[in-house]
Design an enzyme around this catalytic site. Structure first.
Site, PDB file in Angstrom:
ATOM      1  N   CYS A  70       0.831  -1.215   0.000  1.00  0.00           N
ATOM      2  CA  CYS A  70       0.000   0.000   0.000  1.00  0.00           C
ATOM      3  C   CYS A  70       0.864   1.264   0.000  1.00  0.00           C
ATOM      4  O   CYS A  70       1.538   1.561   0.988  1.00  0.00           O
ATOM      5  CB  CYS A  70      -0.916  -0.038   1.224  1.00  0.00           C
ATOM      6  SG  CYS A  70      -1.840   1.476   1.539  1.00  0.00           S
ATOM      7  N   CYS A  73       0.060   3.759   2.748  1.00  0.00           N
ATOM      8  CA  CYS A  73       0.521   3.219   4.037  1.00  0.00           C
ATOM      9  C   CYS A  73       2.010   3.507   4.229  1.00  0.00           C
ATOM     10  O   CYS A  73       2.442   3.907   5.312  1.00  0.00           O
ATOM     11  CB  CYS A  73       0.287   1.711   4.104  1.00  0.00           C
ATOM     12  SG  CYS A  73      -1.434   1.210   4.026  1.00  0.00           S
TER      13      CYS A  73
END
Length: 148
Positions: A70, A73
């Protein structure tokens, strides 16, 4: 002021720490293994270790649910670490890799990442989805710690 319970991020033993000493800047080590009790962000090793922190810690817990693939993230990771340094011993900051700790991610019904969750006394008290910066994380955490 009373003592708080702090789970050692290294060995999992529960330690007592004095609130007054923590407020004064003291950062104790684990009585069992000697590891620092407040190393900043903790990476949850497995579902059981995460559950130990949730079940036994007196501190509010701020959880970053994330995954290695991600992009947002990865971008938020240093911001989460900076927020952990700012709030230091007033909350426990834990990262949960949703790919590795699937049971924990399912338990909290994580549908998008990154997602921040605040837990107090074993119960979720706040949630925020999406990447954000350190100041916003600190503000969000402090506003919800008052309810913790």
């Amino acid at each position: 002021m009373s003592d708080i319970l702090v789970v050692c991020p290294q060995c999992g033993k529960v330690n007592r720490a004095g609130r007054e000493k923590l407020a004064g800047g003291s950062r104790p080590d684990c009585g069992a293994c000697g590891a620092p009790l407040f190393p900043g962000v903790i990476e949850a090793r497995d579902d059981a270790a995460f559950q130990q922190h949730v079940a036994r810690s007196s501190l509010p817990i701020v959880v970053d649910f994330w995954a290695a693939w991600c992009g947002p993230c990865k971008a938020m990771a240093p911001q989460f670490a900076a927020a952990a340094r700012q709030l230091d011993a007033s909350a426990r900051f834990i990262k949960v890799d949703t790919e590795k700790l699937r049971e924990t991610a399912a338990r909290f019904s994580i549908r998008s990442i990154p997602t921040l969750v605040m837990i107090s006394e074993g119960k979720e008290i706040a949630r925020q989805a999406g990447a954000t910066n350190a100041n916003a994380i600190v503000h969000w955490a402090q506003s919800h710690m008052q309810r913790a």
